[in-house]
Design a protein around this motif. Sequence first.
Motif, mmCIF file in Angstrom:
data_model
loop_
_atom_site.group_PDB
_atom_site.id
_atom_site.type_symbol
_atom_site.label_atom_id
_atom_site.label_comp_id
_atom_site.label_asym_id
_atom_site.label_seq_id
_atom_site.Cartn_x
_atom_site.Cartn_y
_atom_site.Cartn_z
ATOM 1 N N TYR A 154 0.180 -3.586 -7.321
ATOM 2 C CA TYR A 154 -0.089 -2.578 -5.991
ATOM 3 C C TYR A 154 1.273 -1.558 -6.897
ATOM 4 O O TYR A 154 1.532 -0.448 -6.408
ATOM 5 N N LYS A 207 10.599 3.616 -7.798
ATOM 6 C CA LYS A 207 11.620 4.652 -7.701
ATOM 7 C C LYS A 207 13.192 3.737 -7.103
ATOM 8 O O LYS A 207 14.287 4.931 -7.984
ATOM 9 N N ARG A 262 0.744 -1.373 -0.250
ATOM 10 C CA ARG A 262 0.191 0.041 -0.288
ATOM 11 C C ARG A 262 0.687 1.387 -0.323
ATOM 12 O O ARG A 262 0.793 2.105 -0.675
ATOM 13 N N TRP A 263 1.619 1.251 0.805
ATOM 14 C CA TRP A 263 3.070 2.624 1.157
ATOM 15 C C TRP A 263 3.262 2.441 -0.456
ATOM 16 O O TRP A 263 3.971 3.362 -1.263
ATOM 17 N N GLU A 264 3.891 1.884 -1.466
ATOM 18 C CA GLU A 264 4.294 1.770 -2.946
ATOM 19 C C GLU A 264 2.945 1.568 -4.250
ATOM 20 O O GLU A 264 3.223 3.340 -4.581
ATOM 21 N N GLN A 265 2.087 2.001 -3.481
ATOM 22 C CA GLN A 265 1.002 2.337 -4.107
ATOM 23 C C GLN A 265 0.718 3.368 -4.359
ATOM 24 O O GLN A 265 0.047 4.126 -5.342
ATOM 25 N N LYS A 266 0.962 3.758 -2.539
ATOM 26 C CA LYS A 266 0.683 5.621 -2.411
ATOM 27 C C LYS A 266 1.720 6.464 -2.960
ATOM 28 O O LYS A 266 1.715 7.628 -3.148
ATOM 29 N N THR A 267 3.950 5.946 -2.575
ATOM 30 C CA THR A 267 3.722 6.577 -3.188
ATOM 31 C C THR A 267 4.827 6.227 -4.237
ATOM 32 O O THR A 267 5.474 7.288 -4.977
ATOM 33 N N ARG A 268 5.143 5.045 -4.689
ATOM 34 C CA ARG A 268 5.762 4.788 -5.572
ATOM 35 C C ARG A 268 7.517 4.854 -5.334
ATOM 36 O O ARG A 268 8.508 4.567 -5.858
ATOM 37 N N LYS A 269 7.483 4.552 -4.037
ATOM 38 C CA LYS A 269 8.967 4.993 -3.756
ATOM 39 C C LYS A 269 10.421 3.797 -4.174
ATOM 40 O O LYS A 269 10.826 4.016 -4.248
#
Length: 225
Positions: free
Chosen positions: A147, A70, A60-67
Amino acid sequence: MSSSVAGPDCCGGLGNVDFRQADLCVMTWLLGYVDPSDPCFVAAILTIAFNPLFWNVVARWEQKTRKLSKAFRSPYLACYSLGAAILLLNILRSHCFTQAMLSQPKMESLDNPMAYRVGLALLGVGSTFVLSSFFALGFTGTFLGDYFGILKEARVTTFPFNILDNPMYWGSTANYLGWAVMHASPTGLLLTVVVALIYRVAILYEEPFTAQIYQQKASSSHKRS
């Protein structure tokens, strides 16, 4: 600690079973066999609970930030890395599960060739669902690629998804159940119930969010057309 006793009729008999309470009933009965203070048992509980929490929070963190995408300069590399981490955590979970079984007594009523063969059959069925699910979804489909923006064109409906929903989760549960029966382990049976409960929670948490991702994809495609 007794190794073989009859379970209490905590569900009120087969004719009056409340399946919403069935897991709790089984857990209450099995706790009579298990030492919950055993470090191996505690480690198994922690790994069972941690793994779905880890992959859902990270995804979910990846889905929201794409960190992650990147950082790895590619959503595919990021997804492969998360998948590798999940696999390692699952190996650790299975190791803790096995050590917890070996550290506590067997159940005499299950320690026989017939029960062993039943456990082996459960392991075969579970492995079939897990492997066929993996081959149907592919690596990225299995390990939360949606995600990362790696979406399939259509929902997979081939085997084993035409048999049951979430075959990866329930196949894994069947594997643990089979492993516990093969070891005649009440500790393993109790931990399998915990696995099933954790997976139920994970499914309730994941499915609406995944559906939302694909709804957003459909809306975007409709606007472009």
